[in-house]
Design a protein around this motif. Structure first.
Motif, PDB file in Angstrom:
ATOM      1  N   VAL A  80     -31.785 -53.569   9.083  1.00  0.00           N
ATOM      2  CA  VAL A  80     -31.907 -52.300   9.794  1.00  0.00           C
ATOM      3  C   VAL A  80     -31.347 -52.417  11.218  1.00  0.00           C
ATOM      4  CG1 VAL A  80     -33.619 -50.726  10.812  1.00  0.00           C
ATOM      5  CG2 VAL A  80     -33.773 -51.370   8.406  1.00  0.00           C
ATOM      6  N   SER A  81     -31.498 -53.584  11.828  1.00  0.00           N
ATOM      7  CA  SER A  81     -30.966 -53.762  13.191  1.00  0.00           C
ATOM      8  C   SER A  81     -29.447 -53.605  13.198  1.00  0.00           C
ATOM      9  CB  SER A  81     -31.383 -55.112  13.784  1.00  0.00           C
ATOM     10  OG  SER A  81     -30.608 -56.173  13.255  1.00  0.00           O
ATOM     11  N   TYR A  82     -28.789 -54.037  12.140  1.00  0.00           N
ATOM     12  CA  TYR A  82     -27.333 -53.848  12.036  1.00  0.00           C
ATOM     13  C   TYR A  82     -26.999 -52.363  11.883  1.00  0.00           C
ATOM     14  CZ  TYR A  82     -25.862 -58.745  11.686  1.00  0.00           C
ATOM     15  OH  TYR A  82     -25.573 -60.052  11.956  1.00  0.00           O
ATOM     16  N   VAL A  83     -27.743 -51.687  11.031  1.00  0.00           N
ATOM     17  CA  VAL A  83     -27.480 -50.263  10.799  1.00  0.00           C
ATOM     18  C   VAL A  83     -27.700 -49.469  12.086  1.00  0.00           C
ATOM     19  CG1 VAL A  83     -28.196 -48.215   9.503  1.00  0.00           C
ATOM     20  CG2 VAL A  83     -28.050 -50.440   8.354  1.00  0.00           C
ATOM     21  N   GLU A  84     -28.799 -49.728  12.763  1.00  0.00           N
ATOM     22  CA  GLU A  84     -29.094 -49.005  14.001  1.00  0.00           C
ATOM     23  C   GLU A  84     -28.074 -49.341  15.098  1.00  0.00           C
ATOM     24  OE1 GLU A  84     -31.136 -46.470  14.357  1.00  0.00           O
ATOM     25  OE2 GLU A  84     -31.793 -46.697  12.280  1.00  0.00           O
ATOM     26  N   HIS A  85     -27.606 -50.572  15.113  1.00  0.00           N
ATOM     27  CA  HIS A  85     -26.555 -50.961  16.064  1.00  0.00           C
ATOM     28  C   HIS A  85     -25.284 -50.149  15.776  1.00  0.00           C
ATOM     29  CE1 HIS A  85     -24.358 -53.563  18.834  1.00  0.00           C
ATOM     30  NE2 HIS A  85     -23.370 -53.530  17.947  1.00  0.00           N
ATOM     31  N   ALA A  86     -24.951 -50.004  14.505  1.00  0.00           N
ATOM     32  CA  ALA A  86     -23.769 -49.232  14.113  1.00  0.00           C
ATOM     33  C   ALA A  86     -23.914 -47.768  14.526  1.00  0.00           C
ATOM     34  CB  ALA A  86     -23.538 -49.346  12.612  1.00  0.00           C
ATOM     35  N   ILE A  87     -25.107 -47.211  14.357  1.00  0.00           N
ATOM     36  CA  ILE A  87     -25.356 -45.822  14.774  1.00  0.00           C
ATOM     37  C   ILE A  87     -25.164 -45.697  16.288  1.00  0.00           C
ATOM     38  CG2 ILE A  87     -27.193 -44.080  15.109  1.00  0.00           C
ATOM     39  CD1 ILE A  87     -26.303 -43.922  12.278  1.00  0.00           C
ATOM     40  N   GLY A  88     -25.717 -46.638  17.039  1.00  0.00           N
ATOM     41  CA  GLY A  88     -25.569 -46.610  18.495  1.00  0.00           C
ATOM     42  C   GLY A  88     -24.126 -46.780  18.929  1.00  0.00           C
ATOM     43  N   LYS A  89     -23.396 -47.560  18.206  1.00  0.00           N
ATOM     44  CA  LYS A  89     -21.999 -47.865  18.522  1.00  0.00           C
ATOM     45  C   LYS A  89     -21.074 -46.701  18.166  1.00  0.00           C
ATOM     46  CE  LYS A  89     -18.835 -51.724  17.592  1.00  0.00           C
ATOM     47  NZ  LYS A  89     -18.714 -53.011  16.927  1.00  0.00           N
ATOM     48  N   SER A  90     -21.417 -45.973  17.103  1.00  0.00           N
ATOM     49  CA  SER A  90     -20.535 -44.916  16.611  1.00  0.00           C
ATOM     50  C   SER A  90     -21.358 -43.772  16.026  1.00  0.00           C
ATOM     51  CB  SER A  90     -19.600 -45.507  15.545  1.00  0.00           C
ATOM     52  OG  SER A  90     -18.623 -44.587  15.174  1.00  0.00           O
ATOM     53  N   SER A  91     -22.059 -43.055  16.891  1.00  0.00           N
ATOM     54  CA  SER A  91     -22.999 -42.023  16.439  1.00  0.00           C
ATOM     55  C   SER A  91     -22.320 -40.820  15.793  1.00  0.00           C
ATOM     56  CB  SER A  91     -23.875 -41.566  17.600  1.00  0.00           C
ATOM     57  OG  SER A  91     -23.079 -40.974  18.609  1.00  0.00           O
ATOM     58  N   ASN A  92     -21.017 -40.689  15.953  1.00  0.00           N
ATOM     59  CA  ASN A  92     -20.291 -39.577  15.327  1.00  0.00           C
ATOM     60  C   ASN A  92     -19.615 -39.976  14.024  1.00  0.00           C
ATOM     61  OD1 ASN A  92     -20.922 -37.630  17.270  1.00  0.00           O
ATOM     62  ND2 ASN A  92     -19.336 -38.413  18.621  1.00  0.00           N
ATOM     63  N   ASN A  93     -19.945 -41.137  13.497  1.00  0.00           N
ATOM     64  CA  ASN A  93     -19.335 -41.654  12.275  1.00  0.00           C
ATOM     65  C   ASN A  93     -20.188 -41.229  11.076  1.00  0.00           C
ATOM     66  OD1 ASN A  93     -18.721 -43.377  10.056  1.00  0.00           O
ATOM     67  ND2 ASN A  93     -17.930 -44.943  11.442  1.00  0.00           N
ATOM     68  N   ILE A  94     -19.641 -40.351  10.248  1.00  0.00           N
ATOM     69  CA  ILE A  94     -20.395 -39.828   9.100  1.00  0.00           C
ATOM     70  C   ILE A  94     -20.792 -40.930   8.128  1.00  0.00           C
ATOM     71  CG2 ILE A  94     -18.359 -39.232   7.722  1.00  0.00           C
ATOM     72  CD1 ILE A  94     -19.929 -36.665   6.875  1.00  0.00           C
ATOM     73  N   GLU A  95     -19.939 -41.921   7.961  1.00  0.00           N
ATOM     74  CA  GLU A  95     -20.229 -42.972   6.987  1.00  0.00           C
ATOM     75  C   GLU A  95     -21.403 -43.843   7.428  1.00  0.00           C
ATOM     76  OE1 GLU A  95     -17.769 -45.831   3.938  1.00  0.00           O
ATOM     77  OE2 GLU A  95     -16.713 -44.931   5.627  1.00  0.00           O
ATOM     78  N   VAL A  96     -21.532 -44.049   8.719  1.00  0.00           N
ATOM     79  CA  VAL A  96     -22.662 -44.816   9.245  1.00  0.00           C
ATOM     80  C   VAL A  96     -23.966 -44.048   8.991  1.00  0.00           C
ATOM     81  CG1 VAL A  96     -23.682 -45.744  11.360  1.00  0.00           C
ATOM     82  CG2 VAL A  96     -21.246 -46.042  10.933  1.00  0.00           C
ATOM     83  N   HIS A  97     -23.943 -42.747   9.215  1.00  0.00           N
ATOM     84  CA  HIS A  97     -25.122 -41.911   8.920  1.00  0.00           C
ATOM     85  C   HIS A  97     -25.431 -41.927   7.422  1.00  0.00           C
ATOM     86  CE1 HIS A  97     -26.046 -40.051  12.810  1.00  0.00           C
ATOM     87  NE2 HIS A  97     -24.744 -40.179  13.048  1.00  0.00           N
ATOM     88  N   PHE A  98     -24.382 -41.900   6.617  1.00  0.00           N
ATOM     89  CA  PHE A  98     -24.540 -41.946   5.166  1.00  0.00           C
ATOM     90  C   PHE A  98     -25.231 -43.245   4.726  1.00  0.00           C
ATOM     91  CE2 PHE A  98     -22.503 -43.830   1.392  1.00  0.00           C
ATOM     92  CZ  PHE A  98     -23.056 -43.026   0.420  1.00  0.00           C
ATOM     93  N   VAL A  99     -24.800 -44.358   5.280  1.00  0.00           N
ATOM     94  CA  VAL A  99     -25.407 -45.648   4.931  1.00  0.00           C
ATOM     95  C   VAL A  99     -26.881 -45.659   5.329  1.00  0.00           C
ATOM     96  CG1 VAL A  99     -25.405 -48.138   5.415  1.00  0.00           C
ATOM     97  CG2 VAL A  99     -23.238 -46.944   5.012  1.00  0.00           C
ATOM     98  N   ARG A 100     -27.170 -45.186   6.550  1.00  0.00           N
ATOM     99  CA  ARG A 100     -28.568 -45.171   7.001  1.00  0.00           C
ATOM    100  C   ARG A 100     -29.409 -44.256   6.118  1.00  0.00           C
ATOM    101  NH1 ARG A 100     -30.519 -43.695  13.088  1.00  0.00           N
ATOM    102  NH2 ARG A 100     -29.810 -41.616  12.469  1.00  0.00           N
ATOM    103  N   LEU A 101     -28.874 -43.105   5.753  1.00  0.00           N
ATOM    104  CA  LEU A 101     -29.612 -42.190   4.878  1.00  0.00           C
ATOM    105  C   LEU A 101     -29.932 -42.851   3.545  1.00  0.00           C
ATOM    106  CD1 LEU A 101     -30.745 -39.368   4.190  1.00  0.00           C
ATOM    107  CD2 LEU A 101     -28.454 -38.795   3.353  1.00  0.00           C
ATOM    108  N   GLY A 102     -28.946 -43.518   2.975  1.00  0.00           N
ATOM    109  CA  GLY A 102     -29.159 -44.181   1.694  1.00  0.00           C
ATOM    110  C   GLY A 102     -30.258 -45.228   1.752  1.00  0.00           C
ATOM    111  N   ILE A 103     -30.293 -45.969   2.832  1.00  0.00           N
ATOM    112  CA  ILE A 103     -31.341 -46.986   2.992  1.00  0.00           C
ATOM    113  C   ILE A 103     -32.696 -46.321   3.162  1.00  0.00           C
ATOM    114  CG2 ILE A 103     -32.230 -48.827   4.477  1.00  0.00           C
ATOM    115  CD1 ILE A 103     -29.269 -49.505   5.092  1.00  0.00           C
ATOM    116  N   GLN A 104     -32.756 -45.320   4.036  1.00  0.00           N
ATOM    117  CA  GLN A 104     -34.033 -44.647   4.292  1.00  0.00           C
ATOM    118  C   GLN A 104     -34.589 -43.992   3.031  1.00  0.00           C
ATOM    119  OE1 GLN A 104     -34.291 -42.683   8.479  1.00  0.00           O
ATOM    120  NE2 GLN A 104     -32.258 -42.308   7.651  1.00  0.00           N
TER     121      GLN A 104
END
Length: 161
Positions: A80-104
């Motif tokens: 999760v720390s990697y996923v949240e880091h990716a969100i912080g790094k690129s909050s406008n990236n749809i694929e990063v949000h998609f990955v986080r949604l899938g995990i959640q």
């Protein structure tokens, strides 16, 4: 300098479509988790946000295979720390949000990692039409159509795009 080039070439040689396919397979088949993880072994938090998010997903999927609850939780938190880091790094990236949604969406409630489902869902719905990659569009659309997080109405809207 040569070492940095070799590492960069290795990371750049990871085809994102291969990563997407491996993630989908690993999420559905526990025997494919190790392969997915191995694909992303050299990815660090300094790499491109999408790969960082997938690395986090790979670690989170590995956590499911741990025997002890303490080990599961520790590995899941690392992922999760990697996923949240990716969100912080690129909050406008749809694929990063998609990955986080899938995990959640697929995480047990006791891990308490469900706080951004609505945010990620709305982000994906809002920006879906802007996806230029047909592979990514198809990939996310397939997920939405089988997801319990999206209503039938939202699925219909996405189906028609």
């Amino acid at each position: 300098m040569v070492l940095i080039s070799v590492i960069s070439i290795n990371i750049l040689s990871v085809d994102i479509n291969t990563v997407r396919k491996a993630y989908k397979e690993a999420a559905q088949d526990r025997t494919k988790v190790e392969t997915f993880n191995n694909l992303l072994l050299k990815v660090t938090k300094k790499d491109e946000a999408t790969l960082v998010a997938y690395k986090g997903a790979a670690i989170a999927l590995l956590a499911r295979q741990e025997k002890k609850v303490k080990d599961k939780k520790k590995l899941f938190i690392k992922g999760v720390s990697y996923v949240e880091h990716a969100i912080g790094k690129s909050s406008n990236n749809i694929e990063v949000h998609f990955v986080r949604l899938g995990i959640q969406e697929n995480t047990p409630k006791l891990l308490k990692y469900k706080g951004h489902i609505e945010e990620d869902k709305q982000f994906i719905l809002k920006h879906f039409k802007d996806i230029t990659s047909s592979n990514l569009r198809h990939y996310i659309k397939d997920y939405i159509l089988q997801s319990k997080a999206f209503s039938d109405e939202e699925k219909t809207v996405i189906s028609n795009q």
